[in-house]
Write a protein that holds these residues in place. Structure first.
Motif, mmCIF file in Angstrom:
data_model
loop_
_atom_site.group_PDB
_atom_site.id
_atom_site.type_symbol
_atom_site.label_atom_id
_atom_site.label_comp_id
_atom_site.label_asym_id
_atom_site.label_seq_id
_atom_site.Cartn_x
_atom_site.Cartn_y
_atom_site.Cartn_z
ATOM 1 N N LYS A 1 72.405 9.859 -43.555
ATOM 2 C CA LYS A 1 71.649 10.998 -43.033
ATOM 3 C C LYS A 1 72.656 12.079 -42.650
ATOM 4 O O LYS A 1 72.636 12.615 -41.534
ATOM 5 N N VAL B 1 68.416 8.698 -46.096
ATOM 6 C CA VAL B 1 67.686 7.485 -45.709
ATOM 7 C C VAL B 1 66.171 7.641 -45.632
ATOM 8 O O VAL B 1 65.440 6.705 -46.004
ATOM 9 N N ASP B 2 65.663 8.796 -45.179
ATOM 10 C CA ASP B 2 64.207 8.896 -45.112
ATOM 11 C C ASP B 2 63.609 8.955 -46.516
ATOM 12 O O ASP B 2 62.587 8.329 -46.787
ATOM 13 N N CYS C 1 63.495 5.415 -47.880
ATOM 14 C CA CYS C 1 62.346 4.623 -47.446
ATOM 15 C C CYS C 1 61.110 4.971 -48.258
ATOM 16 O O CYS C 1 60.331 4.096 -48.634
ATOM 17 N N GLN C 2 60.968 6.248 -48.579
ATOM 18 C CA GLN C 2 59.844 6.659 -49.407
ATOM 19 C C GLN C 2 60.006 6.087 -50.817
ATOM 20 O O GLN C 2 59.063 5.525 -51.379
ATOM 21 N N VAL D 1 59.043 2.488 -51.355
ATOM 22 C CA VAL D 1 57.637 2.088 -51.478
ATOM 23 C C VAL D 1 56.968 2.685 -52.710
ATOM 24 O O VAL D 1 55.886 2.259 -53.090
ATOM 25 N N ILE D 2 57.616 3.660 -53.325
ATOM 26 C CA ILE D 2 57.029 4.246 -54.529
ATOM 27 C C ILE D 2 57.628 3.618 -55.784
ATOM 28 O O ILE D 2 56.922 3.261 -56.719
ATOM 29 N N TYR E 1 70.553 1.845 -40.609
ATOM 30 C CA TYR E 1 69.801 2.034 -41.855
ATOM 31 C C TYR E 1 69.740 0.714 -42.613
ATOM 32 O O TYR E 1 68.742 0.385 -43.253
ATOM 33 N N ASN F 1 69.604 -2.227 -41.302
ATOM 34 C CA ASN F 1 68.580 -3.011 -40.620
ATOM 35 C C ASN F 1 67.195 -2.620 -41.120
ATOM 36 O O ASN F 1 66.373 -3.466 -41.482
ATOM 37 N N LEU F 2 66.935 -1.310 -41.183
ATOM 38 C CA LEU F 2 65.609 -0.830 -41.577
ATOM 39 C C LEU F 2 65.347 -1.076 -43.057
ATOM 40 O O LEU F 2 64.289 -1.566 -43.443
ATOM 41 N N ASN G 1 64.820 -4.791 -43.908
ATOM 42 C CA ASN G 1 63.513 -5.259 -43.454
ATOM 43 C C ASN G 1 62.410 -4.715 -44.345
ATOM 44 O O ASN G 1 61.466 -5.424 -44.710
ATOM 45 N N LEU G 2 62.490 -3.441 -44.693
ATOM 46 C CA LEU G 2 61.487 -2.807 -45.544
ATOM 47 C C LEU G 2 61.454 -3.515 -46.896
ATOM 48 O O LEU G 2 60.384 -3.893 -47.390
ATOM 49 N N GLY H 1 59.820 -6.818 -46.764
ATOM 50 C CA GLY H 1 58.370 -6.671 -46.756
ATOM 51 C C GLY H 1 57.823 -6.474 -48.154
ATOM 52 O O GLY H 1 56.764 -6.973 -48.506
ATOM 53 N N LEU H 2 58.574 -5.768 -48.997
ATOM 54 C CA LEU H 2 58.115 -5.482 -50.356
ATOM 55 C C LEU H 2 58.070 -6.730 -51.230
ATOM 56 O O LEU H 2 57.288 -6.788 -52.179
ATOM 57 N N ALA I 1 59.640 -11.691 -44.184
ATOM 58 C CA ALA I 1 60.808 -12.311 -43.554
ATOM 59 C C ALA I 1 60.948 -13.778 -43.890
ATOM 60 O O ALA I 1 62.026 -14.351 -43.774
#
Lengths: 133, 363
Positions: free
Chosen positions: B195, B227-228, B231-232, B235-236, B250, B252-253, B256-257, B260-261, B265
């Motif tokens: 970032k 980074v933002d 994240c988008q 998921v796309i 970042y 960590n996030l 985890n993201l 989830g995909l 966990a």
């Protein structure tokens, strides 16, 4: 909730609301925009003291789309509707929103970022047609 | 059962500098590794691993160290765990819940042992219904500085300052690790996640170090992404990502993201490397305290972490067959824990893995 858990849950669940500090909000708003179809669709509002409110799309300047009429105006338009509601003009906002959602659902005149071929003005014209009824 | 899988496989290929074999404690042909089950559902997941390893008769002895909230009140318990890991050089761990006196034990762990590179590989499973398929990304996270420096102070009541530390030394180190890892595993692209548009100096330094290291690896494509947007994009279009390298938060996030995909966990393992140490643990680190003792947690991530540990110990045959068994059980989808949409217990999942190991042995 711990932000890493929330981020993981966001991609598997359908509803969540959260309040968070600056950086996490930046990340989360892009993430959730992606989940619903991309930055062309996500509106936002910034609320301050004394009732000040500034509404804007979540997305940035999209320099690669300049002067091609390809940008999706939905995000900015929906932000404007949030503004209308803030001003107490709910009826107008609802009417426009209905037209937007119907146009998106029909997918006949939608922009490239969500899989269509329409230009920005063509998409807007379709929404206007629906508003006129 | 599988008594024949006891001989260590020949070392295959050349290990990268950072993932090279750590010093080992070996007695009578068996390697001693540290096992820290941790808090919450940790002990149940650890039980899964010890049961399977026992049945497989792998030449591994566990030095079990109980570190839970109660024990952490004794400073000595934590220090002993660190000593054990330094001695053995290899460990398998769950997550330690933050103790009452606010010592960030997991963070101290990583700092003390200098396990600076956390590697989470997120791969899609055929048998887990997810929105996206065909994902195979590796998130490499700098694990010892950044936003987790735990340097906070309240200089004025109601105003807290938090110091994010980024150093050239650690940024160069993690960047080199990422490119070496990519090269070792035949990956084509490394993306630096940052970032730097806002944190111009800290993330700017991190980004500059990654760019500098990338020039030594011309065969690997190098990209940078904010980074933002990452994240988008995750998921796309998550398939676009290969190896990703990033600072602590970042990482960590994003890990985890990405977990989830691909199923959550319960199914994603991770490995953390230091100069002479390797620690294996589930990729998304959560204790799930509410479910402690209920045996509902999915042991797959912990068992896969155990399997990767076996491979690190050059027990490739055992590690590979265990990974194969776990994947088959998950992909078949008949025995599923709660997080995968089923209702099987931790022990039922373990039994399914053992049954699959038997089946593979008979093939």
């Amino acid at each position: 909730a711990v932000v890493s858990t929330q981020v993981r849950e966001a991609v598997v669940s359908t509803q969540s609301t959260g309040v968070m500090p600056n950086l996490y909000g930046d990340i989360f708003s892009d993430l959730t925009a992606g989940l619903i179809g991309g930055l062309g669709l996500a509106p936002s509002g910034n609320m301050g003291k004394d009732g000040i409110a500034i509404y804007e799309a979540v997305h940035g300047t999209a320099d690669d789309l300049v002067e091609q009429n390809k940008g999706n105006p939905t995000a900015l338009l929906m932000s404007a509707l949030m503004m209308l509601r803030h001003m107490g003009l709910k009826t107008h906002a609802d009417k426009i929103e209905g037209a937007v959602l119907e146009t998106l659902k029909e997918r006949k005149f939608v922009t490239g970022d969500i899989g269509g071929t329409a230009t920005n003005p063509e998409y807007a014209a379709e929404i206007c047609r629906k508003i006129k009824g | 059962m599988l008594r024949h899988i006891t001989k260590p496989a020949l070392s295959v290929g050349r290990a990268a500098v950072s993932t090279a074999a750590a010093p080992r404690t070996k007695y009578g042909g068996k390697t001693t590794v540290t096992l820290i089950p941790g808090d919450g559902v940790g002990p149940e997941l650890a039980e899964s691993v010890t049961t399977i390893f026992k049945e497989m008769a792998v030449p591994v002895e566990f030095e079990m160290i109980d570190l839970n909230r109660e024990q952490l009140k004794d400073e000595g318990a934590f220090d002993y765990a660190i000593k054990s890991l330094k001695r053995n050089g290899v460990g398998l761990k769950g997550v330690i819940n933050r103790s009452a006196d606010f010592r960030h034990h997991n963070v101290e762990f990583r700092g003390n042992l200098d396990v600076y590179a956390n590697v989470v590989r997120c791969m899609s499973f055929e048998g887990i219904k997810t929105h996206h398929t065909g994902i195979d990304l590796i998130a490499i996270r700098e694990n010892t500085e950044g936003e987790y420096s735990c340097l906070e102070h309240e200089s004025v009541p109601g105003v807290v300052e938090s110091l994010k530390i980024i150093t050239r030394e650690k940024s160069m180190r993690i960047a080199k690790f990422a490119f070496d890892y990519a090269r070792e595993h035949n990956r084509k692209k490394v993306t630096c996640i940052h970032k730097a548009n806002i944190m111009k100096q800290s993330d700017g330094l991190f980004k500059a170090c990654c760019k500098e290291v990338s020039e030594d690896y011309p065969m690997i494509k190098y990209e940078e992404q904010i980074v933002d947007n990452t994240c988008q994009q995750l998921v796309i279009n998550p398939q676009q990502f290969d190896v990703m390298v990033m600072p602590n938060l970042y990482g960590n996030l994003v890990s985890n993201l990405a977990a989830g995909l691909v199923g959550g966990a319960g199914v994603v393992p991770s490995k953390s490397y230091g100069e002479n140490i390797a620690v294996f643990e589930p990729g998304a680190r959560h204790t799930w305290m509410e479910m402690k003792g209920m045996y509902v947690a999915n042991p797959s991530a912990m068992v896969l972490s155990g399997a990767f540990m076996l491979k690190h110990l050059q027990l490739h045959e055992a590690g590979d067959v265990l990974i194969k068994a776990v994947k088959r059980v998950i992909n078949r989808g008949e025995v599923r824990s709660r997080d995968l949409g089923g209702s099987c217990t931790t022990r039922e999942m373990t039994r399914a893995f053992l049954a699959e190991l038997d089946a593979i042995h008979s093939e």
